[in-house]
Design a protein around this motif. Structure first.
Motif, mmCIF file in Angstrom:
data_model
loop_
_atom_site.group_PDB
_atom_site.id
_atom_site.type_symbol
_atom_site.label_atom_id
_atom_site.label_comp_id
_atom_site.label_asym_id
_atom_site.label_seq_id
_atom_site.Cartn_x
_atom_site.Cartn_y
_atom_site.Cartn_z
ATOM 1 N N VAL A 236 0.845 -1.197 0.000
ATOM 2 C CA VAL A 236 0.000 0.000 0.000
ATOM 3 C C VAL A 236 0.883 1.250 0.000
ATOM 4 O O VAL A 236 1.902 1.313 0.693
ATOM 5 C CB VAL A 236 -0.936 -0.013 1.227
ATOM 6 N N GLY A 237 0.493 2.235 -0.770
ATOM 7 C CA GLY A 237 1.286 3.450 -0.892
ATOM 8 C C GLY A 237 1.619 4.087 0.447
ATOM 9 O O GLY A 237 0.765 4.153 1.337
ATOM 10 N N ALA A 238 2.869 4.550 0.594
ATOM 11 C CA ALA A 238 3.389 5.220 1.792
ATOM 12 C C ALA A 238 3.675 4.265 2.947
ATOM 13 O O ALA A 238 4.203 4.690 3.972
ATOM 14 C CB ALA A 238 2.460 6.329 2.269
ATOM 15 N N ALA A 259 -1.043 -5.686 13.981
ATOM 16 C CA ALA A 259 0.212 -5.459 13.265
ATOM 17 C C ALA A 259 0.756 -4.078 13.603
ATOM 18 O O ALA A 259 0.004 -3.169 13.992
ATOM 19 C CB ALA A 259 0.000 -5.584 11.756
ATOM 20 N N HIS A 260 2.064 -3.942 13.442
ATOM 21 C CA HIS A 260 2.723 -2.651 13.585
ATOM 22 C C HIS A 260 3.080 -2.184 12.175
ATOM 23 O O HIS A 260 3.801 -2.879 11.445
ATOM 24 C CB HIS A 260 3.979 -2.781 14.442
ATOM 25 N N VAL A 261 2.570 -1.025 11.802
ATOM 26 C CA VAL A 261 2.753 -0.504 10.444
ATOM 27 C C VAL A 261 3.584 0.772 10.513
ATOM 28 O O VAL A 261 3.240 1.702 11.248
ATOM 29 C CB VAL A 261 1.396 -0.210 9.774
ATOM 30 N N ILE A 262 4.673 0.803 9.756
ATOM 31 C CA ILE A 262 5.528 1.993 9.673
ATOM 32 C C ILE A 262 5.261 2.670 8.331
ATOM 33 O O ILE A 262 5.341 2.026 7.276
ATOM 34 C CB ILE A 262 7.020 1.627 9.782
ATOM 35 N N VAL A 263 4.943 3.972 8.371
ATOM 36 C CA VAL A 263 4.624 4.698 7.140
ATOM 37 C C VAL A 263 5.630 5.833 6.936
ATOM 38 O O VAL A 263 6.353 6.225 7.857
ATOM 39 C CB VAL A 263 3.193 5.271 7.181
ATOM 40 N N ALA A 264 5.668 6.331 5.730
ATOM 41 C CA ALA A 264 6.614 7.391 5.373
ATOM 42 C C ALA A 264 6.373 8.639 6.209
ATOM 43 O O ALA A 264 5.242 8.946 6.596
ATOM 44 C CB ALA A 264 6.498 7.712 3.887
ATOM 45 N N ASP A 265 7.450 9.352 6.452
ATOM 46 C CA ASP A 265 7.368 10.589 7.229
ATOM 47 C C ASP A 265 6.448 11.576 6.507
ATOM 48 O O ASP A 265 6.575 11.813 5.307
ATOM 49 C CB ASP A 265 8.773 11.181 7.396
ATOM 50 N N GLY A 266 5.482 12.127 7.225
ATOM 51 C CA GLY A 266 4.558 13.071 6.646
ATOM 52 C C GLY A 266 3.310 12.455 6.058
ATOM 53 O O GLY A 266 2.390 13.172 5.655
ATOM 54 N N ILE A 272 -4.169 5.946 5.916
ATOM 55 C CA ILE A 272 -3.518 4.678 5.577
ATOM 56 C C ILE A 272 -4.117 3.540 6.408
ATOM 57 O O ILE A 272 -4.375 2.446 5.890
ATOM 58 C CB ILE A 272 -2.001 4.777 5.793
ATOM 59 N N ARG A 273 -4.333 3.791 7.704
ATOM 60 C CA ARG A 273 -4.950 2.746 8.529
ATOM 61 C C ARG A 273 -6.326 2.378 7.991
ATOM 62 O O ARG A 273 -6.696 1.196 7.925
ATOM 63 C CB ARG A 273 -5.062 3.209 9.976
ATOM 64 N N SER A 312 9.318 -9.450 8.805
ATOM 65 C CA SER A 312 9.017 -8.061 8.437
ATOM 66 C C SER A 312 8.725 -7.989 6.947
ATOM 67 O O SER A 312 9.349 -8.698 6.139
ATOM 68 C CB SER A 312 10.202 -7.136 8.782
ATOM 69 N N TYR A 313 7.771 -7.147 6.592
ATOM 70 C CA TYR A 313 7.370 -7.008 5.182
ATOM 71 C C TYR A 313 7.584 -5.570 4.758
ATOM 72 O O TYR A 313 7.143 -4.629 5.436
ATOM 73 C CB TYR A 313 5.883 -7.401 5.014
ATOM 74 N N ARG A 314 8.294 -5.395 3.663
ATOM 75 C CA ARG A 314 8.620 -4.051 3.164
ATOM 76 C C ARG A 314 8.045 -3.874 1.770
ATOM 77 O O ARG A 314 8.001 -4.808 0.975
ATOM 78 C CB ARG A 314 10.134 -3.825 3.128
ATOM 79 N N GLY A 315 7.631 -2.650 1.485
ATOM 80 C CA GLY A 315 7.089 -2.349 0.166
ATOM 81 C C GLY A 315 8.163 -2.373 -0.891
ATOM 82 O O GLY A 315 9.354 -2.256 -0.598
#
Length: 316
Positions: A236-238, A259-266, A272-273, A312-315
């Motif tokens: 998913v974007g960002a 889950a713990h989701v890390i998104v882009a700064d800003g 997104i959630r 861990s899963y990364r875009g």
């Protein structure tokens, strides 16, 4: 065991049939089974048929399974309170596991008796066995229909259904054995039918124990691949990373995810959630979710979880 509630991706909080309707159909099936079981024990002793007594033993587990299902339905309907934050929804899984273990134990006993009867066959009244088994088929068809009207997305009701369905197959085997004994005098056919019934009991029992065991061990539903879900969320974007992904079942047909989701700064955490929750609901039928969404920390990307659990899963 065939397809159970665990093989379906049902949504979390609603079932198509009410608990009151479940109780009505289960009670009707219970009356049919207990009435015929009492008669079958008497006829089995008179006819000297292990197959009929084995069927009666199977019907006893049918009756017990329905009683447990009725109790579990009442317990599961109680609201969450105190330390039971999910309520008593897993009472039905305890019931299903008890049903499965009972089937396996009875199967072991009937295998022993069946082998003994193969070695030393006794006198069997084939005609009496045949007629009784035919009546048993009719009773089990009626009981199976009753339970099929209840909510089979519940592993608890599914367990009772599997009991009755396997007993129907058992009566067919017993009817064939009775006809063989009646027409040919081959008394060992009765013991062979008892072994067939025992094999059916093992199949159904193991399926229930395995399915309920997966829930107790917090395994993901069989229809859900956690790795595929994690990779899908990470696309998913960002979204920069998804970890600490856990998927389990509160009870049959009610999956949960955290889950713990890390998104882009800003990035917009709330939007997104919402998108992730939509994907989980529409594609995987999971609506009981807990998502912790944080922004990437440029100074220390690993500050959120020093030792994240699992993959861990990364875009891309």
């Amino acid at each position: 065991m065939g397809e159970t509630a665990l093989d379906h991706g049902h949504g979390g909080h609603s079932h198509g049939v009410s608990a009151d309707a479940d109780r009505k159909w289960l009670t009707l099936a219970l009356i049919l089974i207990v009435g015929f079981m009492a008669a079958e024990v008497v006829v089995g002793v008179i006819a000297g048929s292990l197959a009929l007594i084995t069927d009666a033993g199977h019907m006893l587990t049918d009756a017990v399974s329905i009683v447990l299902a009725l109790i579990a339905i009442r317990l599961a309907a109680r609201p969450a309170r105190g330390g039971y934050t999910y309520g008593l929804k897993r009472a039905e899984i305890l019931s299903a596991q008890a049903n499965g273990i009972t089937l396996l134990l009875l199967a072991a006993y009937f295998v022993f008796e069946g082998v003994r009867r193969l070695i030393e066959p006794g006198e069997v009244e084939g005609l009496l066995v045949f007629v009784t088994a035919l009546v048993g088929i009719v009773v089990n068809v009626a009981a199976t229909w009753c339970i099929s009207r209840a909510n089979r997305s519940s592993l608890n009701v599914e367990g009772a259904y599997q009991h009755i369905l396997n007993d129907l197959y058992a009566f067919i085997a017993t009817a064939i054995a009775g006809a063989v004994v009646w027409l040919t005098g081959f008394a060992r056919a009765d013991a062979i039918a008892a072994l067939v019934v025992a094999a059916l009991m093992v199949k159904a029992g193991w399926g229930l124990v395995r399915a309920s065991g997966r829930i107790f061990l917090e395994a993901a539903p069989e229809s859900v691949d956690p790795a595929a879900v994690g990779a899908e969320l990470a696309e998913v974007g960002a979204v920069a990373e998804v970890h600490d992904l856990h998927i389990w079942q509160i009870t049959s047909g009610e999956a949960a995810l955290s889950a713990h989701v890390i998104v882009a700064d800003g990035a917009d955490c709330h939007a997104i959630r919402g998108e992730l929750e939509r994907i989980l609901l529409e594609r995987h039928h999971i609506d009981h979710t807990t998502l912790q969404v944080d922004h990437v920390c440029a100074e220390d990307p690993d500050q959120h979880c020093v030792e994240p659990h699992g993959q861990s899963y990364r875009g891309a």
